[in-house]
Scaffold this motif. Sequence first.
Motif, PDB file in Angstrom:
ATOM      1  N   TYR A  52       0.839  -1.202   0.000  1.00  0.00           N
ATOM      2  CA  TYR A  52       0.000   0.000   0.000  1.00  0.00           C
ATOM      3  C   TYR A  52       0.865   1.239   0.000  1.00  0.00           C
ATOM      4  O   TYR A  52       1.779   1.385   0.789  1.00  0.00           O
ATOM      5  N   ARG A  53       0.552   2.136  -0.934  1.00  0.00           N
ATOM      6  CA  ARG A  53       1.223   3.424  -0.945  1.00  0.00           C
ATOM      7  C   ARG A  53       0.180   4.518  -0.857  1.00  0.00           C
ATOM      8  O   ARG A  53      -0.726   4.575  -1.679  1.00  0.00           O
ATOM      9  N   PRO A  54       0.257   5.384   0.145  1.00  0.00           N
ATOM     10  CA  PRO A  54      -0.772   6.406   0.318  1.00  0.00           C
ATOM     11  C   PRO A  54      -0.878   7.323  -0.894  1.00  0.00           C
ATOM     12  O   PRO A  54       0.111   7.612  -1.555  1.00  0.00           O
ATOM     13  N   MET A  55      -2.084   7.764  -1.160  1.00  0.00           N
ATOM     14  CA  MET A  55      -2.295   8.690  -2.258  1.00  0.00           C
ATOM     15  C   MET A  55      -1.774  10.066  -1.884  1.00  0.00           C
ATOM     16  O   MET A  55      -1.975  10.557  -0.785  1.00  0.00           O
ATOM     17  N   LYS A  56      -1.066  10.693  -2.819  1.00  0.00           N
ATOM     18  CA  LYS A  56      -0.555  12.042  -2.561  1.00  0.00           C
ATOM     19  C   LYS A  56      -1.679  13.050  -2.709  1.00  0.00           C
ATOM     20  O   LYS A  56      -2.614  12.850  -3.477  1.00  0.00           O
ATOM     21  N   ILE A  63       6.333  12.332  13.540  1.00  0.00           N
ATOM     22  CA  ILE A  63       6.140  10.888  13.605  1.00  0.00           C
ATOM     23  C   ILE A  63       7.407  10.180  14.081  1.00  0.00           C
ATOM     24  O   ILE A  63       7.355   9.083  14.628  1.00  0.00           O
ATOM     25  N   ARG A  64       8.555  10.810  13.897  1.00  0.00           N
ATOM     26  CA  ARG A  64       9.827  10.172  14.253  1.00  0.00           C
ATOM     27  C   ARG A  64       9.899   9.819  15.742  1.00  0.00           C
ATOM     28  O   ARG A  64      10.344   8.735  16.113  1.00  0.00           O
ATOM     29  N   ASP A  65       9.503  10.748  16.570  1.00  0.00           N
ATOM     30  CA  ASP A  65       9.589  10.496  18.006  1.00  0.00           C
ATOM     31  C   ASP A  65       8.717   9.313  18.411  1.00  0.00           C
ATOM     32  O   ASP A  65       9.105   8.485  19.241  1.00  0.00           O
ATOM     33  N   ASP A 124       1.959   3.337   5.178  1.00  0.00           N
ATOM     34  CA  ASP A 124       1.285   4.579   5.548  1.00  0.00           C
ATOM     35  C   ASP A 124       1.493   4.859   7.035  1.00  0.00           C
ATOM     36  O   ASP A 124       1.692   3.949   7.839  1.00  0.00           O
ATOM     37  N   SER A 125       1.438   6.129   7.395  1.00  0.00           N
ATOM     38  CA  SER A 125       1.744   6.556   8.766  1.00  0.00           C
ATOM     39  C   SER A 125       0.813   5.938   9.793  1.00  0.00           C
ATOM     40  O   SER A 125       1.252   5.535  10.887  1.00  0.00           O
ATOM     41  N   THR A 126      -0.465   5.842   9.464  1.00  0.00           N
ATOM     42  CA  THR A 126      -1.426   5.283  10.426  1.00  0.00           C
ATOM     43  C   THR A 126      -1.063   3.851  10.790  1.00  0.00           C
ATOM     44  O   THR A 126      -1.072   3.463  11.966  1.00  0.00           O
ATOM     45  N   SER A 127      -0.729   3.042   9.796  1.00  0.00           N
ATOM     46  CA  SER A 127      -0.357   1.649  10.055  1.00  0.00           C
ATOM     47  C   SER A 127       0.969   1.554  10.801  1.00  0.00           C
ATOM     48  O   SER A 127       1.127   0.748  11.725  1.00  0.00           O
ATOM     49  N   ALA A 128       1.931   2.395  10.385  1.00  0.00           N
ATOM     50  CA  ALA A 128       3.264   2.337  10.996  1.00  0.00           C
ATOM     51  C   ALA A 128       3.230   2.642  12.487  1.00  0.00           C
ATOM     52  O   ALA A 128       4.084   2.159  13.245  1.00  0.00           O
ATOM     53  N   PHE A 172       3.100  -3.356  14.456  1.00  0.00           N
ATOM     54  CA  PHE A 172       2.769  -3.557  13.041  1.00  0.00           C
ATOM     55  C   PHE A 172       4.013  -3.624  12.159  1.00  0.00           C
ATOM     56  O   PHE A 172       4.175  -4.543  11.348  1.00  0.00           O
ATOM     57  N   LEU A 173       4.885  -2.633  12.303  1.00  0.00           N
ATOM     58  CA  LEU A 173       6.037  -2.528  11.409  1.00  0.00           C
ATOM     59  C   LEU A 173       6.990  -3.714  11.576  1.00  0.00           C
ATOM     60  O   LEU A 173       7.462  -4.302  10.585  1.00  0.00           O
ATOM     61  N   ILE A 174       7.255  -4.085  12.817  1.00  0.00           N
ATOM     62  CA  ILE A 174       8.169  -5.200  13.073  1.00  0.00           C
ATOM     63  C   ILE A 174       7.591  -6.506  12.537  1.00  0.00           C
ATOM     64  O   ILE A 174       8.289  -7.311  11.912  1.00  0.00           O
TER      65      ILE A 174
END
Length: 441
Positions: free
Chosen positions: A5-9, A285-287, A372-376, A381-383
């Motif tokens: 999945y790639r978020p829509m710009k 989002i990094r923090d 996408d940021s929401t999933s990450a 989820f990411l791991i």
Amino acid sequence: MSHHYRPMKPTRPSPFLSTSPPKLPRKSLLKQTLAAAVAAGLLLLLSLFAFFHSFLLSPSPFSISSQSDPNPNPIKIYMYDLPRKFTLGVIESYAVARGGEPENNAKGLKYPGNQHPAEWYLFSDLNKPESDRVGSPVVRVSDPETADLFYVPFFSSLSLVVNPIRPGGGDGEERVSVYSDEGMQEEVMEWLEKQVYWRRNGVWDHVFVCQDPNALYKVVDRVKNGVLLVSDFGRLKSDQASLVKDVILPYSHRINSFVGDVGVEKRHSLLFFMGNRYRKEGGKIRDILFQLLENEDGVIMKHGAQSRESRRAATQGMHTSKFCLHPAGDTPSACRLFDAIVSLCVPVIVSDYIELPFEDVIDYKKIAIFVDSTSALKPGFLIKLLRSISTERILGFQEELKKVIFQGLQFVFVFIVFLYFLSILIDRFILVNYTLFLTLA
């Protein structure tokens, strides 16, 4: 699956579109809009040349075999002969601000290493003797009447960082003598606005390299009709930048390239990230990612700013990791993505609004994982996603990364890419402006 999945710009309206009911356009408007699209297409070739020259081939010089056939129809570039203070003088000011001495000999000046060197590579390439540029896709012309495009070689990205710190306190004399990027932006515009060819076509055929997201920030509204070569649109408004006319350039990688073949045997870490933990805007989002990931097994999350020591640590980390995290910073993109590419470390992109260089040419889904940021930001989820990716798939990503790097060595590829990319651009332009064509008298 989720990792495809790639978020829509967000849609960026074309400067040629209007929300009001269509009116019959003058034919001159069609000529101007077509010219703007073709100019952007021509710049794609110039930018691809810079991409393969500065990103993939740096620091090796770009050379073309004498056996290669020269391009019979090169793009003609007229480079303005700006006053020295806007080009080499910026390099000199940068050195003086750090304790160096003024240097009048151009050969003694060295553009400082940073992640936005496109302005230097284009300038230095166009200043080479034509005998050293045989086969180049662009040719510098001395007669502006014959030019397809006008290049303004102001070192805007370097100018932005000439001062180690922004002008602040101190006595009046000290403040007057300090370098002023805002003053330089105003001065270069005053110079340009006196030029005949600046006024002739409404700036659409003028080219600016403003790779740092803040470059030319004070005068961007006065150059927005031109072709902007940028790293992303993060700091630009929809009426200032558009994929119709502008070109996304890659950052220059800041770490050493990986020497070796594909494989995971020596890549003991699952995921690696090194950079500033605390950023503004989309980079917040990094923090959160730090909090979620820093204690996971096989994950290395390091906070660090740009320095020689941190680059060595990043080189070691990327060369020994399977995946490299690329979250948004203050703007959607960063040089870390290109560090990962030359490290054969599969990029994991968590940046919803990122624009990538030459997306119609390079299939980034073959070399990177988009989340996408929401999933990450969902715990675990990411791991779980990364651990589910097989060794076979990782090797496939690495093979594709090698292809992208190898293509930088193929001069013929540049021409093929340009023709393809230009056709894509014109197709896109025709579709977007279909109503305009139908209403022509």
